[in-house]
Design a protein around this motif. Structure first.
Motif, PDB file in Angstrom:
ATOM      1  N   TYR A  35       0.811  -1.220   0.000  1.00 43.05           N
ATOM      2  CA  TYR A  35       0.000   0.000   0.000  1.00 43.05           C
ATOM      3  C   TYR A  35       0.844   1.270   0.000  1.00 43.05           C
ATOM      4  N   GLY A  54       2.583   2.765  -2.419  1.00 41.93           N
ATOM      5  CA  GLY A  54       2.282   3.616  -3.572  1.00 41.93           C
ATOM      6  C   GLY A  54       0.978   4.376  -3.420  1.00 41.93           C
ATOM      7  N   PRO A  55      -0.144   3.696  -3.141  1.00 40.42           N
ATOM      8  CA  PRO A  55      -1.405   4.421  -2.950  1.00 40.42           C
ATOM      9  C   PRO A  55      -1.350   5.434  -1.814  1.00 40.42           C
ATOM     10  N   MET A  97       1.319   7.137  -0.672  1.00 39.52           N
ATOM     11  CA  MET A  97       2.105   8.303  -1.080  1.00 39.52           C
ATOM     12  C   MET A  97       1.338   9.157  -2.074  1.00 39.52           C
ATOM     13  N   SER A  98       0.628   8.518  -2.990  1.00 42.08           N
ATOM     14  CA  SER A  98      -0.189   9.260  -3.953  1.00 42.08           C
ATOM     15  C   SER A  98      -1.293  10.035  -3.245  1.00 42.08           C
ATOM     16  N   ASP A  99      -1.909   9.390  -2.251  1.00 42.86           N
ATOM     17  CA  ASP A  99      -2.982  10.047  -1.503  1.00 42.86           C
ATOM     18  C   ASP A  99      -2.450  11.239  -0.718  1.00 42.86           C
ATOM     19  N   SER A 153       0.121  13.083  -1.462  1.00 45.85           N
ATOM     20  CA  SER A 153       0.402  14.160  -2.422  1.00 45.85           C
ATOM     21  C   SER A 153      -0.873  14.885  -2.806  1.00 45.85           C
ATOM     22  N   GLY A 154      -1.962  14.131  -2.947  1.00 48.43           N
ATOM     23  CA  GLY A 154      -3.252  14.735  -3.270  1.00 48.43           C
ATOM     24  C   GLY A 154      -3.792  15.609  -2.156  1.00 48.43           C
ATOM     25  N   ARG A 155      -3.238  15.467  -0.965  1.00 48.54           N
ATOM     26  CA  ARG A 155      -3.641  16.290   0.175  1.00 48.54           C
ATOM     27  C   ARG A 155      -2.670  17.462   0.378  1.00 48.54           C
ATOM     28  N   ARG A 156      -1.937  17.809  -0.652  1.00 47.66           N
ATOM     29  CA  ARG A 156      -0.924  18.868  -0.612  1.00 47.66           C
ATOM     30  C   ARG A 156       0.228  18.517   0.322  1.00 47.66           C
ATOM     31  N   ARG A 183       3.926  16.728   1.417  1.00 46.41           N
ATOM     32  CA  ARG A 183       5.277  16.534   0.896  1.00 46.41           C
ATOM     33  C   ARG A 183       5.873  15.309   1.569  1.00 46.41           C
ATOM     34  N   THR A 236      10.993   7.554   3.242  1.00 43.95           N
ATOM     35  CA  THR A 236      10.416   6.247   3.551  1.00 43.95           C
ATOM     36  C   THR A 236      11.521   5.368   4.123  1.00 43.95           C
TER      37      THR A 236
END
Length: 735
Positions: A655, A657-658, A660-662, A664-667, A669, A673
C-alpha cells in the motif's frame, strides 16, 4: 488436548480449589470484526455448564449480553468478562471488540489476560487475517503471551481449513511456520442444498481418534482406513513441530530413528511449548446446534485452556514504582503478598454508579477496605493524576445482566468493584500505607476530531459532567477545549467510536448534542508593510475620550510572534499610554484582522500620536491601537497561515504507492520512507492539518484496515490563495 481424557483418566482428580492462583486462567479472545468471538464465548459457556441449552443464564440473559448501544451498532463495542468453570479451574474469558475503533478495549483485555485465543473466520477472505490481527499478534509476541488460533465458520467457508491454516502459519509463524500447526482436522458431512458441507467432528492428530459431534455431544470413535490415511502427513508434521520445541534434546534423534514417542510425553511437551508462547496450535470450533450440549471443538478448547495456557503465577506482572517514580520490586502473583491491582475497564451503571473491572496482580482485594488509588493521568486527554485513598465497595463478577457477589478477589483473578468514584481505567489500587503505581499499557492516540456543542442551555450544565465521565471510562478519547477556535473537541479513534460516544452522552447522561464542523486553528499575518492611524475621539457630555496613534506594521519570519516597538519622539503619546497602545494592538491581534484568526509574525511600530490632557485615558488608547492595526490590515495583503503536521504512516509494502499518492493529493510533501520490518514501510510526510482531519477514516479504507499513523504539529505555513479565499468565504457564510 481434546485427548486429555485418554492420558488423564481421572479428570476430576485434576480439579483444584478455585481459591488459588494456580486454579485460574485468564484468556482474551482476539480477532477481526465478525470472526465469531462472542458466539464462541457463549459456546464455551454452554459446554462448561454456565448456561442452559438455550444459551441463557437463570435471569434469561446471555452471559455476554449486549447493551443497547451494541444492539444498535450490531457489533461489540466494549470488553466483556465471562467467567466459567471447567474441571475445578475458573476460566475468565475476556471477549474483545474486533472493530479497529475499539482497540482500547482490546488493549485492556490484553493487559488483563495471561493468554490469547485468536479467532479467525473461514467465512471471510484469507486477507482478512492480516493487518490489524497481525499487529495484535506482534504485540502479544513482544510480551511473550501464549497464543492459540481458533478457526470458525467452517460451515460457510470461503477459505478451506487447510488453506487458512497455511495462511495463519505464514502470517503468524514468521520465520518458523512449523510453530503454527493444527491439533485437529475437521470432518465433514454430506454437502447440503446450500452447497456447504456441515462440520460433523474433529480428527485428533495425536490421539488418532475421531471426535464426532453430530449427535450434539462429543463421541469418540476410531478412524476408518481412509480417515487414518488422511491424518498421516499432518500428524507427522505436528509431532516434528512439538519435538522441535521439546526440552528433551534426545526426542528428535529417537523420532528420526523410527521410535514411537509416547503419547503422554508429546502432550506434555505440547502444553509446555504453548505455555511458553513458542508453539501456537490451530483448532476449529462451531456453536452448538439447537438442543445440543456442546459446540464443536469447545471441549478441545477448554482442555487446551486449562492444560496448555499458563496460570497467573507463570505470567510476569508489570513493573511498579512508587507514585513519585521510585522503582519497587516486581510484584509476584501471591494472595498473601502486598496488594497490587489495576483498573482495566470503567463503566457507569445508571443504578449503582461507576463500576471498575479490576485485575488483581498481587495480594487479595476485599470489600469495604480502604485502598490507595494512583494514576498516571493523561492531561492531554482530560485525565488528571490520581493519588488518593478510596473505600472499595462491593466485589462482584458479571453474569448475564447481573453481578454475582464475591467475598474477595485473589491474586490472578478479575472482579468488578463498585463505588470507586475517583479511579479511572489504567489506575493502580494498592495498600494505603504502601502506595504503588503500575507501568501503564500502551494506548493508541485518538486522531479523529469531533466538534460538539450543547443543543440547548439546559444541556450545557450536563455536557461537562457527561464528557468528564465519558473520558474517565475510555482513555482512548481525548477531550480538548480549543482556545484558538473556542470549540469543544472530542478526539476519537474513528467514526464508530465517535458514534458510540455521542450515543452514550445522549442515552446514559441525558445530554442532547449538536455536531458542528471541526475548525483547524488558522492564523493571519501581513504579506507586506503597511501603516495605520487609529483615531478614537468622542465627546458626549462630561468626560470625553481622546486618543490618536499612528503605527507601521511589517511582516516577520515564521515563529517570531508579535513585536511591539516604541519610536515616539517629543512626547506626542505620553509615556503612561504607550503600554495602553500595545495592549490594544495585542488584543486586536488575538482577535484577528480579517477572518477572525490570531495575527502572528509581525512587528508593530508606534510612530506618533496625540493626546488630550483631560480626555485621554488607558481605555481610549487601547481602542486607538486596535483601530490603527485594523486600518493597516486594510492597506496590506493578509495571508492565512495553516498548521502543517509531521505525519508518519506505517503500512504494508503493498500500500506504499497508494498512500504516497494520496498524501500528495492532500498537498503533502513526502520527506522519506524506510523499511520497518515484517513487510511494512514507514512513510514520513508533512501535510496541512486541514487536509487530514478525517485521515483516520481514509487511511483505514485505503489500506483495508492495515495502516496506522501518528501526527505532530510542525509549524504554520501560508495557505495557497485559492484555498484561503474559499476558507474566508466559508467563514463569512457561517457568520
Amino acid at each position: 488436548m481434546g485427548d486429555k481424557a485418554n492420558i488423564h483418566p481421572g479428570a476430576a482428580g485434576r480439579a483444584r480449589a478455585a481459591d488459588r492462583p494456580s486454579s485460574l486462567r485468564n484468556v482474551v479472545l482476539v480477532g477481526h470484526s465478525g470472526a465469531g468471538k462472542t458466539t464462541l464465548t457463549e459456546a464455551l459457556a454452554l459446554t462448561a455448564g454456565a448456561v442452559n441449552r438455550a444459551g441463557r443464564v437463570e435471569d434469561g440473559s446471555t452471559v455476554s449480553d449486549h447493551d443497547e448501544i451494541e444492539h444498535r451498532q450490531q457489533r461489540s463495542v466494549q470488553l466483556s468478562l465471562v467467567p466459567v468453570e471447567w474441571e475445578g479451574i475458573k476460566v475468565n474469558l475476556l471477549d474483545t471488540p474486533g472493530y479497529a475503533d475499539f482497540v482500547g478495549e482490546l488493549r485492556a483485555g490484553l493487559r488483563a489476560a495471561d493468554a490469547a485465543l485468536f479467532v479467525v473466520s473461514a467465512a471471510q477472505e484469507a486477507a482478512a487475517v492480516a493487518g490489524a490481527t497481525r499487529a495484535v499478534w506482534e504485540e502479544c509476541a513482544a510480551v511473550g503471551m501464549p497464543r492459540a488460533i481458533v478457526i470458525t465458520h467452517l460451515e460457510t467457508a470461503r477459505t478451506g481449513f487447510d488453506e487458512l491454516t497455511r495462511v495463519c502459519a505464514e502470517i503468524f509463524g514468521g520465520d518458523d511456520p512449523d510453530a503454527v500447526l493444527p491439533l485437529y482436522l475437521p470432518q465433514y458431512g454430506a454437502v447440503g442444498p446450500d452447497g456447504h458441507a456441515p462440520v460433523t467432528g474433529l480428527a485428533g492428530l495425536l490421539s488418532r481418534k475421531i471426535f464426532d459431534y453430530s449427535s450434539g455431544e462429543r463421541k469418540e470413535t476410531a478412524p476408518d482406513a481412509e480417515q487414518a490415511a488422511a491424518l498421516g502427513a499432518a500428524r507427522d508434521r505436528l509431532i516434528e513441530g512439538i519435538i522441535a520445541e521439546s526440552e528433551d534434546e534426545t526426542l528428535m534423534d529417537r523420532y528420526l530413528a523410527g521410535d514411537e514417542i509416547d503419547f503422554g510425553i508429546l502432550v506434555q511437551d505440547l502444553e509446555k511449548a504453548v505455555a511458553r508462547g513458542t508453539f501456537h496450535p490451530v483448532l476449529a470450533a462451531a456453536p452448538a446446534a439447537p438442543g445440543a450440549k456442546q459446540g464443536l471443538g469447545t471441549l478441545e478448547l477448554l482442555e487446551l485452556i486449562t492444560g496448555g495456557f499458563p496460570t497467573p503465577p507463570e505470567h510476569l506482572c508489570p513493573a511498579v514504582t512508587t507514585p513519585d517514580g521510585v522503582p519497587r520490586p516486581q510484584p509476584v502473583c501471591d494472595p498473601d503478598g502486598p496488594l497490587v491491582a489495576e483498573v482495566v475497564k470503567t463503566a457507569s451503571d445508571p443504578y449503582v454508579g461507576r463500576i471498575s473491572l479490576v485485575r488483581v496482580f498481587s495480594g487479595t482485594l476485599r470489600p469495604d477496605e480502604t485502598v490507595h488509588v494512583s494514576g498516571h493521568g493523561l492531561a492531554d486527554r482530560g485525565h488528571e493524576d490520581h493519588d488518593v485513598d478510596e473505600r472499595v465497595g462491593a466485589l462482584s463478577v458479571p453474569f448475564g445482566k447481573h453481578q454475582r457477589p464475591l467475598d474477595r478477589a485473589i491474586a490472578g483473578d478479575l472482579a468488578c468493584v463498585g463505588k470507586l468514584s475517583r479511579a479511572e481505567t489504567g489506575d493502580t489500587l494498592s495498600a494505603k500505607d504502601d502506595p504503588l503505581l503500575m507501568e501503564p499499557w500502551s494506548m493508541p492516540d485518538p486522531l479523529l476530531p469531533l466538534a460538539i456543542r450543547a443543543h440547548s442551555k439546559a444541556d450545557e450544565d450536563r455536557l461537562s459532567q457527561g464528557l468528564s465521565r465519558l473520558v474517565a471510562e475510555d482513555p482512548t478519547m481525548r477531550l480538548e477545549q480549543n482556545q484558538a477556535t473556542h470549540q469543544v473537541v472530542l478526539w476519537c479513534l474513528g467514526e464508530a467510536h465517535a458514534d458510540v460516544a455521542l450515543e452514550r452522552l445522549r442515552s446514559r447522561y441525558g445530554v442532547q448534542i449538536d455536531v458542528v464542523p471541526y475548525r483547524v486553528p488558522l492564523r493571519e499575518t501581513f504579506g507586506g508593510p503597511a501603516g495605520g492611524r487609529g483615531r478614537h475621539v468622542k465627546q458626549s457630555g462630561g468626560h470625553g475620550q481622546f486618543a490618536i496613534c499612528e503605527i507601521e506594521v511589517e511582516p516577520l519570519p515564521t515563529g517570531a510572534g508579535i513585536e511591539f516597538v516604541d519610536k515616539v519622539v517629543g512626547g506626542a503619546v505620553p509615556r503612561a499610554f504607550i503600554p495602553s497602545v500595545e495592549k490594544g494592538v495585542r488584543a486586536q491581534a488575538a482577535r484577528g484582522v480579517v477572518a477572525g484568526h490570531p495575527l502572528v509574525d509581525v512587528r508593530v511600530t508606534l510612530l506618533d500620536g496625540k493626546a488630550h490632557s483631560v480626555d485621554s485615558s488607558d481605555a481610549a488608547f487601547q481602542t486607538a491601537g486596535a483601530l490603527a492595526l485594523r486600518e493597516a490590515a486594510a492597506e496590506a495583503p493578509i495571508h492565512l497561515l495553516e498548521p502543517v503536521a509531521e505525519v508518519r504512516v506505517l503500512v504494508p509494502d503493498d500500500y506504499v504507492g497508494p498512500v504516497m499518492s494520496d498524501l500528495s493529493g492532500r498537498r503533502g510533501r513526502v520527506v522519506g520512507t524506510e523499511q520497518s520490518g515484517g513487510g511494512r514501510t514507514l512513510v514520513r510526510a508533512e501535510v496541512p492539518e486541514i487536509e487530514i482531519s478525517r485521515y483516520a477514516i481514509d487511511l483505514r479504507s485505503l489500506s483495508h484496515g492495515t495502516g496506522q499513523f501518528d501526527r505532530a504539529y510542525a509549524r504554520h505555513e501560508p495557505m495557497p490563495p485559492h484555498i484561503a479565499d474559499k476558507v474566508r468565504e466559508e467563514g463569512a457564510g457561517a457568520a
